[in-house]
Design a protein around this motif. Structure first.
Motif, PDB file in Angstrom:
ATOM      1  N   ILE A 110      -5.291  72.027  42.786  1.00 60.04           N
ATOM      2  CA  ILE A 110      -4.911  70.768  43.415  1.00 60.04           C
ATOM      3  C   ILE A 110      -4.143  69.952  42.385  1.00 60.04           C
ATOM      4  CG2 ILE A 110      -5.720  68.674  44.558  1.00 60.04           C
ATOM      5  CD1 ILE A 110      -8.244  70.174  45.341  1.00 60.04           C
ATOM      6  N   ASN A 111      -2.829  69.842  42.599  1.00 56.34           N
ATOM      7  CA  ASN A 111      -1.952  69.142  41.665  1.00 56.34           C
ATOM      8  C   ASN A 111      -2.113  69.738  40.260  1.00 56.34           C
ATOM      9  OD1 ASN A 111      -0.953  67.439  43.680  1.00 56.34           O
ATOM     10  ND2 ASN A 111      -2.692  66.055  43.450  1.00 56.34           N
ATOM     11  N   LYS A 112      -2.523  68.927  39.262  1.00 53.63           N
ATOM     12  CA  LYS A 112      -2.651  69.422  37.901  1.00 53.63           C
ATOM     13  C   LYS A 112      -4.027  70.008  37.606  1.00 53.63           C
ATOM     14  CE  LYS A 112       0.789  66.353  35.784  1.00 53.63           C
ATOM     15  NZ  LYS A 112       1.037  65.379  34.685  1.00 53.63           N
ATOM     16  N   PHE A 113      -4.931  69.936  38.568  1.00 56.19           N
ATOM     17  CA  PHE A 113      -6.284  70.438  38.376  1.00 56.19           C
ATOM     18  C   PHE A 113      -6.458  71.817  39.010  1.00 56.19           C
ATOM     19  CE2 PHE A 113      -7.032  65.908  37.843  1.00 56.19           C
ATOM     20  CZ  PHE A 113      -7.975  65.875  36.821  1.00 56.19           C
ATOM     21  N   THR A 142       0.265  68.670  29.960  1.00 59.20           N
ATOM     22  CA  THR A 142       1.727  68.720  29.956  1.00 59.20           C
ATOM     23  C   THR A 142       2.127  70.129  30.374  1.00 59.20           C
ATOM     24  OG1 THR A 142       1.950  69.472  27.659  1.00 59.20           O
ATOM     25  CG2 THR A 142       1.752  67.094  28.030  1.00 59.20           C
ATOM     26  N   GLU A 143       3.410  70.395  30.371  1.00 67.19           N
ATOM     27  CA  GLU A 143       3.875  71.735  30.712  1.00 67.19           C
ATOM     28  C   GLU A 143       3.419  72.773  29.703  1.00 67.19           C
ATOM     29  OE1 GLU A 143       5.490  72.958  33.381  1.00 67.19           O
ATOM     30  OE2 GLU A 143       5.104  70.982  34.249  1.00 67.19           O
ATOM     31  N   LYS A 144       3.068  72.331  28.491  1.00 61.01           N
ATOM     32  CA  LYS A 144       2.711  73.266  27.431  1.00 61.01           C
ATOM     33  C   LYS A 144       1.273  73.127  26.955  1.00 61.01           C
ATOM     34  CE  LYS A 144       7.404  73.755  25.596  1.00 61.01           C
ATOM     35  NZ  LYS A 144       8.259  73.677  24.391  1.00 61.01           N
ATOM     36  N   THR A 145       0.493  72.242  27.570  1.00 62.14           N
ATOM     37  CA  THR A 145      -0.866  71.993  27.096  1.00 62.14           C
ATOM     38  C   THR A 145      -1.836  71.932  28.266  1.00 62.14           C
ATOM     39  OG1 THR A 145      -0.020  70.757  25.201  1.00 62.14           O
ATOM     40  CG2 THR A 145      -2.339  70.450  25.764  1.00 62.14           C
ATOM     41  N   VAL A 146      -2.950  72.662  28.137  1.00 59.60           N
ATOM     42  CA  VAL A 146      -3.965  72.720  29.180  1.00 59.60           C
ATOM     43  C   VAL A 146      -5.324  72.383  28.569  1.00 59.60           C
ATOM     44  CG1 VAL A 146      -5.174  74.219  30.813  1.00 59.60           C
ATOM     45  CG2 VAL A 146      -2.706  74.440  30.515  1.00 59.60           C
ATOM     46  N   LYS A 180     -32.351  84.037  28.785  1.00 59.90           N
ATOM     47  CA  LYS A 180     -31.613  83.155  29.685  1.00 59.90           C
ATOM     48  C   LYS A 180     -30.858  82.109  28.880  1.00 59.90           C
ATOM     49  CE  LYS A 180     -35.510  83.906  32.711  1.00 59.90           C
ATOM     50  NZ  LYS A 180     -36.889  83.467  32.916  1.00 59.90           N
ATOM     51  N   VAL A 181     -29.727  81.657  29.433  1.00 61.98           N
ATOM     52  CA  VAL A 181     -28.892  80.723  28.693  1.00 61.98           C
ATOM     53  C   VAL A 181     -28.117  79.816  29.647  1.00 61.98           C
ATOM     54  CG1 VAL A 181     -26.993  82.390  28.545  1.00 61.98           C
ATOM     55  CG2 VAL A 181     -27.108  80.509  26.904  1.00 61.98           C
ATOM     56  N   TRP A 182     -27.970  78.566  29.261  1.00 62.43           N
ATOM     57  CA  TRP A 182     -26.996  77.653  29.848  1.00 62.43           C
ATOM     58  C   TRP A 182     -25.890  77.470  28.817  1.00 62.43           C
ATOM     59  CZ3 TRP A 182     -25.820  76.079  34.485  1.00 62.43           C
ATOM     60  CH2 TRP A 182     -26.792  76.006  35.486  1.00 62.43           C
ATOM     61  N   SER A 183     -24.648  77.688  29.219  1.00 61.99           N
ATOM     62  CA  SER A 183     -23.508  77.582  28.317  1.00 61.99           C
ATOM     63  C   SER A 183     -22.555  76.486  28.795  1.00 61.99           C
ATOM     64  CB  SER A 183     -22.749  78.908  28.236  1.00 61.99           C
ATOM     65  OG  SER A 183     -23.543  79.910  27.646  1.00 61.99           O
ATOM     66  N   VAL A 184     -22.091  75.685  27.839  1.00 64.62           N
ATOM     67  CA  VAL A 184     -21.093  74.654  28.120  1.00 64.62           C
ATOM     68  C   VAL A 184     -19.970  74.808  27.100  1.00 64.62           C
ATOM     69  CG1 VAL A 184     -20.632  72.188  28.300  1.00 64.62           C
ATOM     70  CG2 VAL A 184     -22.865  73.078  28.979  1.00 64.62           C
ATOM     71  N   LEU A 185     -18.723  74.860  27.588  1.00 64.65           N
ATOM     72  CA  LEU A 185     -17.566  74.997  26.720  1.00 64.65           C
ATOM     73  C   LEU A 185     -16.508  73.987  27.129  1.00 64.65           C
ATOM     74  CD1 LEU A 185     -18.560  78.126  27.666  1.00 64.65           C
ATOM     75  CD2 LEU A 185     -17.007  78.711  25.820  1.00 64.65           C
ATOM     76  N   ALA A 186     -15.766  73.481  26.142  1.00 67.19           N
ATOM     77  CA  ALA A 186     -14.644  72.587  26.395  1.00 67.19           C
ATOM     78  C   ALA A 186     -13.589  72.849  25.341  1.00 67.19           C
ATOM     79  CB  ALA A 186     -15.081  71.124  26.367  1.00 67.19           C
ATOM     80  N   GLY A 187     -12.324  72.843  25.769  1.00 70.98           N
ATOM     81  CA  GLY A 187     -11.300  73.156  24.789  1.00 70.98           C
ATOM     82  C   GLY A 187      -9.909  72.810  25.241  1.00 70.98           C
ATOM     83  N   ILE A 188      -8.951  73.165  24.399  1.00 69.30           N
ATOM     84  CA  ILE A 188      -7.547  72.892  24.639  1.00 69.30           C
ATOM     85  C   ILE A 188      -6.739  74.119  24.253  1.00 69.30           C
ATOM     86  CG2 ILE A 188      -7.289  71.849  22.350  1.00 69.30           C
ATOM     87  CD1 ILE A 188      -5.206  69.962  23.579  1.00 69.30           C
ATOM     88  N   GLU A 189      -5.690  74.384  25.005  1.00 68.06           N
ATOM     89  CA  GLU A 189      -4.772  75.487  24.706  1.00 68.06           C
ATOM     90  C   GLU A 189      -3.353  74.955  24.822  1.00 68.06           C
ATOM     91  OE1 GLU A 189      -3.787  80.051  26.259  1.00 68.06           O
ATOM     92  OE2 GLU A 189      -5.658  79.042  26.814  1.00 68.06           O
ATOM     93  N   SER A 190      -2.515  75.240  23.803  1.00 72.71           N
ATOM     94  CA  SER A 190      -1.205  74.609  23.772  1.00 72.71           C
ATOM     95  C   SER A 190      -0.169  75.506  23.115  1.00 72.71           C
ATOM     96  CB  SER A 190      -1.286  73.280  23.014  1.00 72.71           C
ATOM     97  OG  SER A 190      -0.015  72.665  22.935  1.00 72.71           O
TER      98      SER A 190
END
Length: 285
Positions: A110-113, A142-146, A180-190
């Motif tokens: 949906i759009n940028k998401f 941006t066009e080069k960053t997610v 058992k595990v709960w995993s949370v990840l956050a990051g950037i790719e550019s």
């Protein structure tokens, strides 16, 4: 002094078939053979004190159907694996493992998401069943960053030698469950930096029912689901654009692993890891 020697032979075969412009089918088969020797030697003389030999066989397959619409891509599939372990150091001399799973996930743009909810159900014949929900979100800054974020519940199945092993002062525990595990990840790719692809990820894994050893009154040990652990840190990766068909890649990771009950740092887990390498691809051979 203890040591391990392993000889392994994995083989896999895959097939991808385009049903039509919107649907693809992927099939795969796999098999493996592995021999492992655990031995103990007297440190002063090198005399062999004991040896446990394990012969493992594994066969499995997967099927996955992908269906694409205008704003979404639906994936449904199944996995099936069988395993066999033979050894004089396990209960009965031989034990079998059967695993199967069904899963589904849907990527909606949906759009940028983009949103990717998913669910997976696993059955094991030795250590119980498990349900794993997940949710991933990306935002195109941006066009080069997610930007990316991901949360999921997961598990790992203990080896058959942990559930049924009897060698080197160990007793079997047929009530052993999955980690058992709960995993949370956050990051950037550019790719905003010219000639480079950069990726950075923060992660946190909260583990419960982690595998640990417990000493019995007679001096022997069993594997049990006991510990609560937290493993968190950061990973950084970079890769250059190809120059004469050759790319350079490198990575770094920092991992802080602790027992959540005692606060002590977990032993035998690397705190820092590095890798560097070259990749060559002429896009023909």
């Amino acid at each position: 002094m203890t040591g391990v020697q392993t000889c392994a032979l994995p083989i896999s075969l895959s097939l991808d078939y385009s049903i039509n412009d919107r649907a693809d089918l992927s099939l795969s088969l796999r098999t493996s053979r592995q021999n492992t020797e655990h031995y103990q030697r007297q440190l002063s003389t090198g005399t062999l004190l004991g040896m446990n030999t394990y012969y493992e066989k594994g066969n499995g397959g997967s099927a996955k159907l992908t269906w694409r619409e205008e704003i979404q891509s639906l994936v449904i599939g199944t996995d099936f694996d069988t395993g066999e372990l033979e050894s004089g150091s396990i209960t009965g001399g031989r034990q079998d493992l059967e695993k199967w799973a069904v899963f589904a996930n849907d990527t909606i743009v949906i759009n940028k998401f983009s949103f990717t909810p998913g669910v997976r159900y696993d059955h094991t014949s030795t250590n119980g069943d498990f349900l794993s929900p997940s949710l991933g979100i990306t935002y195109r800054l941006t066009e080069k960053t997610v930007l990316r974020a991901y949360v999921a519940r997961g598990f790992s199945t203990p080896p058959l030698s942990y559930t049924f092993g009897t060698g080197f002062f160990f007793k079997p525990n047929t009530d052993l469950g999955v980690e058992k595990v709960w995993s949370v990840l956050a990051g950037i790719e550019s790719t905003a930096v010219r000639y480079l692809r950069l990726k950075a990820t923060l992660f946190r894994h909260d583990v419960w029912d982690a595998l640990s050893t417990e000493q019995l009154p007679d001096g022997t040990f069993i594997f049990v689901n006991k510990d609560k652990q937290r493993r968190q840190g950061v990973e950084v990766e970079l890769k250059t654009v190809p120059l004469y068909n050759t790319s350079l890649f490198a990575g770094f990771a920092f991992l802080d692993a602790k027992n959540r009950d005692t606060g002590e740092r977990l032993q035998n887990i690397a705190r820092y890891t590095y890798d560097i390498g070259l990749k060559y691809n002429d896009n023909r051979s």
